[in-house]
Design a protein around this motif. Sequence first.
Motif, mmCIF file in Angstrom:
data_model
loop_
_atom_site.group_PDB
_atom_site.id
_atom_site.type_symbol
_atom_site.label_atom_id
_atom_site.label_comp_id
_atom_site.label_asym_id
_atom_site.label_seq_id
_atom_site.Cartn_x
_atom_site.Cartn_y
_atom_site.Cartn_z
ATOM 1 N N ILE A 15 -22.256 -36.592 0.223
ATOM 2 C CA ILE A 15 -22.034 -35.220 -0.508
ATOM 3 C C ILE A 15 -23.431 -34.675 -0.745
ATOM 4 O O ILE A 15 -23.494 -33.481 -0.701
ATOM 5 N N ALA A 16 -24.406 -35.312 -1.065
ATOM 6 C CA ALA A 16 -25.927 -34.877 -1.267
ATOM 7 C C ALA A 16 -26.263 -34.087 0.206
ATOM 8 O O ALA A 16 -26.690 -32.906 0.322
ATOM 9 N N PHE A 17 -26.058 -34.621 1.227
ATOM 10 C CA PHE A 17 -26.508 -33.947 2.481
ATOM 11 C C PHE A 17 -25.406 -32.596 2.724
ATOM 12 O O PHE A 17 -26.206 -31.808 3.052
ATOM 13 N N GLY A 18 -24.361 -32.919 2.471
ATOM 14 C CA GLY A 18 -23.323 -31.857 2.837
ATOM 15 C C GLY A 18 -23.710 -30.516 1.881
ATOM 16 O O GLY A 18 -23.680 -29.504 2.484
ATOM 17 N N LEU A 19 -24.002 -30.610 0.732
ATOM 18 C CA LEU A 19 -24.308 -29.689 -0.299
ATOM 19 C C LEU A 19 -25.743 -29.128 0.106
ATOM 20 O O LEU A 19 -25.956 -27.996 0.233
#
Length: 108
Positions: A15-19
């Motif tokens: 989630i952190a990477f994608g955002l």
Amino acid sequence: MDQIIQIGGSVLVLIAFGLAQLGMLDHKSRRYLLLNTVGSGVLAVDALFGAQWGFLLLEGVWSIISAISLVGVLLRGRPGSDADSGMTPGHDENAPSGEWEAGITPTR
């Protein structure tokens, strides 16, 4: 149960990477660093109990670095600061003063 824990930790990191890749979260923000610290920490603990040493090295170091960065942001930052907003001041020479751009950087 191990699979649920691994999936949960992985989802937090992803989630952190994608955002961050979508420009919705700055890689120096509290949210990004918290997601990475918790997600990689969960994966590191799971790797420890599973005696997966390479995975423990990767996730353990990732979690430690994220935690150190998070502490730094918490000590320097304040609610509403650039580091928490997910946005960074624009560095475009042609942009009018005060404009903002998404802080998109290659991150995990």
